[in-house]
Scaffold this motif. Structure first.
Motif, PDB file in Angstrom:
ATOM      1  N   ILE A  96      52.868  46.126  32.226  1.00  0.00           N
ATOM      2  CA  ILE A  96      51.803  45.306  32.804  1.00  0.00           C
ATOM      3  C   ILE A  96      51.806  45.504  34.311  1.00  0.00           C
ATOM      4  O   ILE A  96      52.753  46.083  34.854  1.00  0.00           O
ATOM      5  CB  ILE A  96      52.015  43.800  32.520  1.00  0.00           C
ATOM      6  CG1 ILE A  96      53.419  43.363  33.030  1.00  0.00           C
ATOM      7  CG2 ILE A  96      51.831  43.481  31.048  1.00  0.00           C
ATOM      8  CD1 ILE A  96      53.612  41.874  33.100  1.00  0.00           C
ATOM      9  N   GLU A 145      50.606  42.927  37.885  1.00  0.00           N
ATOM     10  CA  GLU A 145      50.535  41.482  38.089  1.00  0.00           C
ATOM     11  C   GLU A 145      49.158  40.895  37.746  1.00  0.00           C
ATOM     12  O   GLU A 145      48.996  39.693  37.662  1.00  0.00           O
ATOM     13  CB  GLU A 145      50.938  41.139  39.526  1.00  0.00           C
ATOM     14  CG  GLU A 145      50.123  41.892  40.562  1.00  0.00           C
ATOM     15  CD  GLU A 145      50.508  41.453  41.966  1.00  0.00           C
ATOM     16  OE1 GLU A 145      51.019  42.306  42.698  1.00  0.00           O
ATOM     17  OE2 GLU A 145      50.317  40.260  42.284  1.00  0.00           O
ATOM     18  N   HIS A 146      48.178  41.790  37.536  1.00  0.00           N
ATOM     19  CA  HIS A 146      46.850  41.276  37.210  1.00  0.00           C
ATOM     20  C   HIS A 146      46.541  41.365  35.714  1.00  0.00           C
ATOM     21  O   HIS A 146      45.496  40.912  35.276  1.00  0.00           O
ATOM     22  CB  HIS A 146      45.792  42.065  37.979  1.00  0.00           C
ATOM     23  CG  HIS A 146      46.065  42.047  39.471  1.00  0.00           C
ATOM     24  ND1 HIS A 146      46.062  40.880  40.195  1.00  0.00           N
ATOM     25  CD2 HIS A 146      46.391  43.043  40.331  1.00  0.00           C
ATOM     26  CE1 HIS A 146      46.357  41.158  41.451  1.00  0.00           C
ATOM     27  NE2 HIS A 146      46.575  42.469  41.567  1.00  0.00           N
ATOM     28  N   THR A 147      47.457  41.969  34.934  1.00  0.00           N
ATOM     29  CA  THR A 147      47.190  42.109  33.503  1.00  0.00           C
ATOM     30  C   THR A 147      47.015  40.735  32.866  1.00  0.00           C
ATOM     31  O   THR A 147      47.847  39.848  33.029  1.00  0.00           O
ATOM     32  CB  THR A 147      48.361  42.854  32.811  1.00  0.00           C
ATOM     33  OG1 THR A 147      48.624  44.045  33.545  1.00  0.00           O
ATOM     34  CG2 THR A 147      48.004  43.188  31.371  1.00  0.00           C
ATOM     35  N   ASN A 148      45.880  40.585  32.165  1.00  0.00           N
ATOM     36  CA  ASN A 148      45.551  39.300  31.556  1.00  0.00           C
ATOM     37  C   ASN A 148      45.725  39.365  30.056  1.00  0.00           C
ATOM     38  O   ASN A 148      45.466  40.388  29.437  1.00  0.00           O
ATOM     39  CB  ASN A 148      44.074  38.970  31.815  1.00  0.00           C
ATOM     40  CG  ASN A 148      43.940  38.214  33.119  1.00  0.00           C
ATOM     41  OD1 ASN A 148      44.224  37.033  33.160  1.00  0.00           O
ATOM     42  ND2 ASN A 148      43.505  38.926  34.152  1.00  0.00           N
ATOM     43  N   TYR A 149      46.187  38.253  29.494  1.00  0.00           N
ATOM     44  CA  TYR A 149      46.128  38.100  28.041  1.00  0.00           C
ATOM     45  C   TYR A 149      45.559  36.731  27.786  1.00  0.00           C
ATOM     46  O   TYR A 149      45.809  35.779  28.526  1.00  0.00           O
ATOM     47  CB  TYR A 149      47.516  38.222  27.411  1.00  0.00           C
ATOM     48  CG  TYR A 149      48.039  39.638  27.408  1.00  0.00           C
ATOM     49  CD1 TYR A 149      47.602  40.548  26.437  1.00  0.00           C
ATOM     50  CD2 TYR A 149      48.955  40.062  28.368  1.00  0.00           C
ATOM     51  CE1 TYR A 149      48.074  41.846  26.445  1.00  0.00           C
ATOM     52  CE2 TYR A 149      49.427  41.356  28.371  1.00  0.00           C
ATOM     53  CZ  TYR A 149      48.989  42.257  27.403  1.00  0.00           C
ATOM     54  OH  TYR A 149      49.447  43.526  27.410  1.00  0.00           O
ATOM     55  N   ALA A 155      47.295  35.748  33.790  1.00  0.00           N
ATOM     56  CA  ALA A 155      48.096  36.875  34.283  1.00  0.00           C
ATOM     57  C   ALA A 155      49.538  36.363  34.439  1.00  0.00           C
ATOM     58  O   ALA A 155      49.821  35.196  34.187  1.00  0.00           O
ATOM     59  CB  ALA A 155      47.554  37.369  35.619  1.00  0.00           C
ATOM     60  N   LEU A 156      50.465  37.248  34.903  1.00  0.00           N
ATOM     61  CA  LEU A 156      51.901  36.913  34.894  1.00  0.00           C
ATOM     62  C   LEU A 156      52.253  35.608  35.613  1.00  0.00           C
ATOM     63  O   LEU A 156      52.931  34.763  35.035  1.00  0.00           O
ATOM     64  CB  LEU A 156      52.721  38.087  35.449  1.00  0.00           C
ATOM     65  CG  LEU A 156      54.237  37.882  35.436  1.00  0.00           C
ATOM     66  CD1 LEU A 156      54.755  37.594  34.029  1.00  0.00           C
ATOM     67  CD2 LEU A 156      54.950  39.077  36.040  1.00  0.00           C
ATOM     68  N   TYR A 213      51.745  35.129  25.811  1.00  0.00           N
ATOM     69  CA  TYR A 213      51.790  36.183  26.822  1.00  0.00           C
ATOM     70  C   TYR A 213      53.094  36.968  26.728  1.00  0.00           C
ATOM     71  O   TYR A 213      53.109  38.187  26.665  1.00  0.00           O
ATOM     72  CB  TYR A 213      51.656  35.560  28.218  1.00  0.00           C
ATOM     73  CG  TYR A 213      51.586  36.572  29.336  1.00  0.00           C
ATOM     74  CD1 TYR A 213      50.341  37.044  29.783  1.00  0.00           C
ATOM     75  CD2 TYR A 213      52.734  37.059  29.946  1.00  0.00           C
ATOM     76  CE1 TYR A 213      50.271  37.974  30.802  1.00  0.00           C
ATOM     77  CE2 TYR A 213      52.676  37.986  30.953  1.00  0.00           C
ATOM     78  CZ  TYR A 213      51.431  38.442  31.396  1.00  0.00           C
ATOM     79  OH  TYR A 213      51.372  39.374  32.396  1.00  0.00           O
TER      80      TYR A 213
END
Lengths: 474, 616
Positions: B328, B330-334, B357-358, B369
């Motif tokens: 991931i 730091e902007h990866t969204n789930y 995001a994280l 997440y």
């Protein structure tokens, strides 16, 4: 029948009485030295004093048995007995039990036998046999060599165990040889060796060398009193020395200074020796020969001391020479022993009242250090009385030896005297700190069956000879 | 045969007599003339009195005394010097019975008539004062000064450990010790035994028949003075330690606080604890037995030895690993539907803003997440297999000091457990296991277990942005330059750039304006960053877990708090951590109500009450 009555009346009862006194003094001292409240009976065989009583009774049986035998037996079997002991000494190296890093003991169930103790007796018999039967002269080289073999063969085997203490005792046979006509110079020679050894250890090598050179120079000056010759010789000596030193400086300057000096002075002395010998100058070659021998000897003493002795032996020697003073280390034994004896005062603390010899203050208090208990509990009065008794005993034995008509009996008697005397001097000397700690027992007093039986055998074989001394007349 | 040499017998006689005369003279000097060996007749003796050194004192990081020594006296007896004495008076001074006297004297006699035995151990100075006056009436007795440990405050008993007498086994292993010596058995007393112990000495006295000391033997030539042990300073902060122990009253669990920059342990609390005075002196054996029998196990040092699940606090590490491995950014969204469901498996999640995001995932502790990114990593093709991915993951975990002893300066630290691939191979069969079977590791459950000190150390590594120094309790030893502790710096496998998003998440957990799992822990101005955890406990209520450090920049303290059976991390552990951080950083506590709330919480007696109810 008549022979037996004869024996009974001819036995030297005075010596037997003194012998019994020694046994009793020993037994009582052991009782006192390991005394504890829980086992108050002196007959308690679970304690050392009880066991010592068993050894004593056995020793008395041995003594009686020896008196019953025909004394010719010892004459005939002396070599056989010697050979048998040698086999035992070899066997103990393989099958002995290791105690304190030395293999000196056979263990048979509860009984321990130390062959070295019996080797003294066997060697004495063999020595007496050889000296009395061969028509030899003691300055005959071959005779001397055989005698040296008889004495030093067991010594080497005992040194292999290793048991330095027991092996040293054999040197005392030189005293016997002296009595039988060995040149007194040999005694002087051995004494000189002793003095040189001590000096070699005390003084460092270079000073020792200087001392030897100066004393030989003084001797030569004293003998020759011819300054021309002396100056010549000295110049030759210096010249040779300078050239040898020069060669060293040139070719191997990294050799130790001591080694350089020693080799230089040996070479120079040798050159002067040869020149003086060729010029027929009297005495000087002998003095120089001594000088060379002494230099080599001193160096080898240092070498043996530094490289061949075990650490505990080194430190024991160092203590007596006054190098180490460390009350909790090796000198602890001697220090504790001296405190114990010293605390006895003039008249001692009284029976069982000693405190320093109890338990672990003095090590080996019932065996090698038994004299501490006597010194502490009976004081100066008691300990000097015991010494006086020993002197009386030895003088009596000399008297007995001298009245023998057979040389065998006389020589054997002197062997007995020499062994007892050495044990006395080394043992007492050790407890009062004038001899290194060498673990040998005080005859008849120290705890232990093996040594007591060996001493008893020796004494009574001699007494048997003495009692039967008339037989040889017929 | 003619004997030519018969005259030589005189020379031989002289050779025998001369040395004996020399010996007699020598004996005369030794026994009669030399005063140094002369002890007048009767039963005068030398007495060796061992000089016992007092142990070094122990201070905290600010020089506050934690442990000192009190004098006591051992009454010794030498049976050989006893004389009849007034037993009644003797017993009344010492407060002992006639049977005791008879028994002890019997024992002493059996040991040795001439050497001293301990007759009565550890007589107080008060009794000694009375006894001293009358000791002359009791020949054969004398006193030997000793020291015992004394504690100004009832704190840090697990850290300090206790001192006891050596036993036969110790003497055999270490011949420097003798019967009757003391040595440290646990804690700092054991680790720093050599520094604290000092050196024994001995005084040799001359004693007269009345058992009075007449002076030293040979003017003290053979005396060896005792050397006092070295004082040591611990890294413990006594105030924080005391406060932590106060907050943990009536709770089971542990607090470990570390100064991140140095690895110095500021506080190490294991609750329930015990009063260190209980394990001092004569009552020690009895008290020890009682403490061992206690079902709450107060002797057990939970901070070093308890194995707990890491709980959700572990998500921060999983986040860091995913960043490091490029799974991931730091902007990866789930998104999160409120649960994570694959097939029959469902991991529930709380309701929160989604997608995240994280930083927000940490802020809300989103299970979905972390389950997702954990499986994404293990299943990533670049590792070849799940096993490959798992091994990479486990190596990252271990680089934070988990799964191994930290080798802090304690002797009874445990390892925790980071599972290895072989474990799953045995369980499921080689290569027969999938990322789904391991998914509980994503949220700090499963086969992973940690000790509180490992969690605190892990937090310190985060606070340091990727490195930690072996935690240690010793600051320095007085009077020596020697540094007995290892201050090795360990680098984690995570690059420092990846820490910012995670720390941002931890900051929001406590300070998030739109809610965080531990808003209760916020102290304005302190910038506490933390992460809650709820460690699932198959044996009862969940454990409350919280890790935190503060301030966000240049952190001064990193802390882990475990409270057993206290439920959510936010409920108990977070407020405790917050109070301790505030106390340590500001010196005072502003939220009296929170403190009272924590002090009132009782997870021990509540349990007992519940058990009682069930039994009724």
């Amino acid at each position: 029948m008549s022979r037996k009555i004869n024996l009974w009346s001819n036995l030297d009862w005075l010596t037997v009485m003194v012998y019994l006194m020694f046994l009793i003094i020993g037994w009582v001292s052991i009782y006192s030295s390991v005394y504890d409240d829980a086992h108050q009976s002196i007959f308690d065989t679970s304690r050392r004093y009880g066991k010592q009583l068993i050894w004593i009774i056995a020793a008395l049986f041995i003594a009686a048995a020896v008196l019953m035998t025909d004394n010719k037996l010892f004459l005939f079997f002396s070599y056989f007995f010697y050979a048998f002991t040698i086999i035992l000494l070899i066997a103990v190296l393989f099958f002995g039990t290791e105690v304190n890093a030395s293999k000196s003991w056979f263990h048979f169930g509860g009984i321990q036998i130390q062959p070295a103790e019996f080797a003294k007796l066997a060697t004495a018999l063999a020595l007496a046999q050889y000296l009395s039967t061969t028509k030899l002269k003691l300055h005959d080289r071959r005779a001397l060599l055989s005698l040296a073999l008889i004495i030093f063969f067991p010594v080497i085997l005992i040194l292999l165990q290793p048991d330095v203490g027991s092996s040293l005792v054999f040197f005392s046979f030189i005293l016997v040889l002296y009595r039988e006509g060995l040149s007194g110079y040999w005694i002087l020679f051995f004494m000189l060796l002793g003095v040189l050894s001590v000096l070699a250890l005390i003084i460092n090598e270079i000073n020792m060398l200087a001392l030897l050179l100066l004393s030989s120079f003084a001797a030569i000056v004293f003998i020759l009193r011819n300054f021309k010759v002396i100056t010549k010789g000295t110049l030759i000596f210096i010249g040779v020395s300078a050239s040898v030193m020069g060669i060293y400086r040139l070719f191997s300057p990294q050799t130790l200074l001591e080694v350089q000096l020693i080799l230089t002075s040996v070479t120079a002395s040798l050159v002067v020796l040869i020149i003086s010998y060729l010029s027929r100058i009297k005495h000087v070659p002998i003095v120089l020969g001594f000088l060379i021998a002494a230099i080599i000897y001193t160096y080898s003493v240092d070498f043996v001391f530094d490289n061949m002795l075990m650490p505990h032996q080194k430190s024991r020697i160092n203590i007596v020479l006054g190098f180490d003073d460390d009350p909790m280390g090796q000198s602890y034994n001697i220090n504790q022993s001296k405190i114990a004896i010293g605390s006895g005062g003039l008249t001692g603390k009284g029976f069982l009242q000693g405190t320093q010899t109890k338990f672990n203050f003095v090590p080996e208090q019932s065996t090698d250090f038994i004299f501490c208990t006597i010194g502490e509990e009976w004081g100066f009065a008691g300990s000097s009385l015991l010494l006086a008794l020993f002197v009386f005993f030895l003088m009596r034995l000399i008297y007995l030896a001298e009245r023998q008509r057979s040389p065998f009996a006389r020589i054997f008697g002197y062997c007995t005297i020499a062994v007892f005397f050495t044990h006395l001097v080394v043992n007492i000397g050790m407890t009062i700190g004038v001899v290194p700690v060498i673990g040998i027992p005080l005859p008849f007093i120290s705890y232990g069956g093996s040594s007591m039986w060996a001493f008893t055998l020796m004494l009574f074989i001699f007494l048997r000879f003495d009692a039967g001394r008339m037989e040889f007349l017929r | 045969m003619k004997d030519h040499f018969s005259d030589r017998k005189y020379i031989i006689m002289a050779m025998i007599v001369l040395p004996v005369i020399f010996f007699i003279v020598r004996l005369f000097i030794l026994q009669v003339m030399d005063p140094s060996y002369k002890l007048s007749a009767s039963s005068n003796v030398l007495r060796n009195v061992t000089q016992y050194p007092s142990r070094g004192l122990i201070y905290d990081r600010n020089g506050k005394l934690l442990v000192y020594n009190q004098p006591v006296y051992d009454l010794m007896v030498i049976p050989g010097q006893l004389a009849p004495f007034d037993t009644t008076e003797f017993c009344s001074i010492l407060g002992i019975t006639r049977e005791y006297v008879d028994n002890e004297l019997q024992k002493a006699r059996e040991y040795s008539r001439f050497r001293s035995s301990v007759f009565l151990k550890q007589i107080s100075s008060l009794t000694y004062a009375v006894l001293q006056e009358k000791l002359f009436k009791f020949p054969g007795f004398y006193v030997q000064p000793r020291t015992l440990r004394k504690y100004p405050k009832d704190i840090a008993s697990h850290v300090l450990g206790y001192v006891g007498e050596v036993d036969r086994r110790i003497i055999q292993e270490n011949p420097g010790y003798a019967m009757g010596d003391y040595l440290g058995i646990t804690g700092v007393e054991k680790t720093y035994e050599e520094e604290l112990r000092g050196e024994k000495g001995v005084n040799i006295f001359l004693v007269d028949v009345h058992n009075r000391i007449m002076g030293s033997y040979q003017d003290g030539k053979f005396d060896v003075p005792a050397t006092v042990g070295n004082d040591i300073n611990l890294s413990i902060d006594a105030v924080t330690q005391e406060y932590g122990e106060k907050l943990m009253r009536n709770k089971i669990g542990s607090i470990v606080a570390i100064e991140p920059a140095t690895g110095e342990i500021l506080s190490l609390v294991s609750a329930p604890s015990y009063d260190p005075e209980l394990l001092v002196g004569r009552p020690r054996t009895g008290n020890f037995r009682q403490l061992s029998a206690d079902t709450l196990n107060p002797l057990f040092n939970r901070a070093l030895m308890a194995h707990y699940p890491a709980g959700s606090a572990f998500k921060v590490i999983n986040g860091l690993i995913a960043l490091q491995e490029g799974i991931i950014n730091e902007h990866t969204n789930y998104t999160c539907p409120g649960h994570y469901t694959v097939g029959r498996l469902t991991v529930r999640c709380r309701h929160h803003i989604a997608p995240v995001a994280l930083p927000a995932a940490i802020q809300y502790s989103c299970n979905t997440y972390f389950c997702t990114i954990f499986r994404d990593m293990l299943d990533h093709p670049k590792y070849g297999s799940v096993t490959g991915g798992f091994n990479v993951w486990a190596d990252h975990i271990r680089s934070f000091g988990l799964g191994e002893r930290l080798n802090a300066d304690f002797t009874n630290e445990l390892r925790g457990n980071v599972p290895v691939a072989g474990y799953y191979d045995r369980f499921y069969g080689e290569n027969r296991w999938r990322s789904l079977q391991l998914v509980s590791l994503a949220i700090g459950q499963g086969e992973l277990s940690v000790t509180p000190i490992q969690m605190a150390n892990m937090t310190a590594a985060i606070a340091n942005r990727g490195s930690y120094i072996t935690p240690h309790i010793l600051k320095n030893v007085e009077n020596t330059d020697a540094n007995p502790v290892s201050r090795t710096k360990h680098e984690t496998t995570i690059d420092s750039v990846w820490f910012e998003p995670v720390i941002e998440g931890m900051y929001r957990v406590v300070n998030g304006p739109d809610g965080g799992t531990a808003r209760l822990a916020e102290v304005p101005g302190l910038e506490i960053c933390g992460k809650t955890g709820t460690a699932e406990n198959p044996h009862g209520d969940d454990h409350s877990v919280f890790i935190a450090f503060a301030p966000r920049e240049d952190p001064q303290i990193a802390i882990s708090v475990y409270v057993e059976n206290a439920g959510f991390g936010s409920a108990m552990a977070a407020p405790i951590a917050s109070l301790i951080i505030e106390k340590y950083l500001t010196g005072s506590v502003s939220r009296k109500w929170l403190e009272d709330h924590i002090l009132a919480a009782d997870f021990i007696n509540r349990e007992i009450a519940e058990t009682d109810e069930q039994e009724n």
